[in-house]
Design a protein around this motif. Structure first.
Motif: not given
Ligand code: DGT
Ligand code: MG
Ligand code: MG
Ligand code: MG
Ligand code: MG
Length: 284
Positions: A29, A42, A44-45, A50, A75-76
């Motif tokens: 992740d 990036f 949205k949404p 990416a 997602s990521d």
């Molecule tokens: P973490 O995983 O605890 O280090 O924290 P995050 O910030 O990576 O949170 P996570 O993995 O729960 O959520 C993935 C984040 O990535 C979420 O805030 C939205 C962003 N994201 C992923 N793909 C895209 C996209 O295609 N476009 C945009 N705008 N954001 C994306």
């Protein structure tokens, strides 16, 4: 290595081999991708570039590690699946996880410029990933894991699509949009999208609604509906799946030659697995 008086420190190393005969899923992740997606603006949404970059990195991992059977990304995050008959690194957890995380990250960074030519990576905002290995005792539970991730993809995407329509097209603030959506069910969100923004959610791109599945394609898929039922785990009635070293090498060769494909399809229903029986059988 010479036998020195320091040699004894080896005894502090702990074994971390994962249980035999289980499915291993390594889920990685993106770390802090909320911030990273803001930093590199990036869309949205969903930012198609990416997601395509995530998929390209996943393909690199699948090609680098022929032991992998299938991967699913949204997602990521990406989940990489090893078969119960896999003996890579003697199933040592840290080896499997760190190899996948570093191979994925290296490929992601290497290919960044191809997908984001106008956004050079900054040293202070480099993409990094964490990872973990989880074991699942049979094919039914492995499939439930995959289904869980795909349902999550659907729920999040419907929410995000509606949220960002309210904000970007409806002029609501983030807080107002959140309030508007609190307590709504799927049909409410579909209705908001259609009646207020003329968006039919069904027509959204499959990659956003279903995520991405990556696997090896060997032959024409079985088009008949009478394909082997895979809901009963094939390994449950088969003898132990352990393979000899020669068998494993042979299988790796076949897998390396196979084409790695990326698709955006339903992996919850039986159909996907019945048409591709080699996935759950682990042969080749
Ligand atoms: P973490 O995983 O605890 O280090 O924290 P995050 O910030 O990576 O949170 P996570 O993995 O729960 O959520 C993935 C984040 O990535 C979420 O805030 C939205 C962003 N994201 C992923 N793909 C895209 C996209 O295609 N476009 C945009 N705008 N954001 C994306
Ligand atoms: Mg995380
Ligand atoms: Mg993340
Ligand atoms: Mg995530
Ligand atoms: Mg070494």
């Amino acid at each position: 290595m010479a036998n020195s008086k320091f040699e004894y420190v080896r005894q502090f190393e702990q074994p971390d081999n994962l249980l035999r005969e289980t499915w291993i899923v390594v889920r990685i992740d993106g770390r802090g991708f909320h911030k990273l997606s803001d930093r590199y603006k990036f869309e949205k949404p969903n930012d198609r570039r990416a997601l395509d970059l995530m998929n390209a990195a996943a393909v690199s991992v699948m090609k680098d590690l022929p032991d992998l059977i299938i991967a699913y990304g949204v997602s990521d995050e990406y989940s990489f699946v090893f078969h119960p008959n896999c003996d890579l690194f003697e199933r040592r957890s840290a080896k499997l996880v760190t190899t996948i995380v570093s191979t994925f990250t290296a490929s992601y960074v290497h290919q960044w410029a191809t997908f984001f030519p106008d956004k050079p990576l900054e040293l202070s905002n480099l993409p990094t990933f964490d990872g973990r290995a989880v074991q699942y005792p049979n094919a039914r539970i492995l499939r439930d894991y995959m289904s869980w991730r795909q349902v999550d993809c659907h729920i999040n995407n419907l929410y995000n699509t509606t949220f960002w329509a309210l904000v970007l097209k409806g002029g609501l603030s983030n807080v107002e949009a959140e309030k508007e959506l609190s307590g709504t069910v799927s049909s409410d969100k579909n209705e908001i999208l259609f009646s207020r923004f003329g968006i039919n959610y069904n027509n959204e791109d499959e990659i956003y609604k279903k995520g991405s599945v990556v696997y090896r394609q060997y032959q024409l898929e079985d088009q008949s509906s009478t394909a082997t039922a895979t809901t009963q785990a094939p390994e449950s009635q088969a003898p132990p799946t352990e393979l000899s070293k020669t068998q494993q090498e042979k299988m790796r060769k076949l897998r390396r030659k196979a084409q790695v494909v990326v698709e955006h399809v339903d992996i919850i229903k039986d159909d996907f697995w019945q048409r591709r029986p080699w996935l759950l059988s682990g042969k080749p």
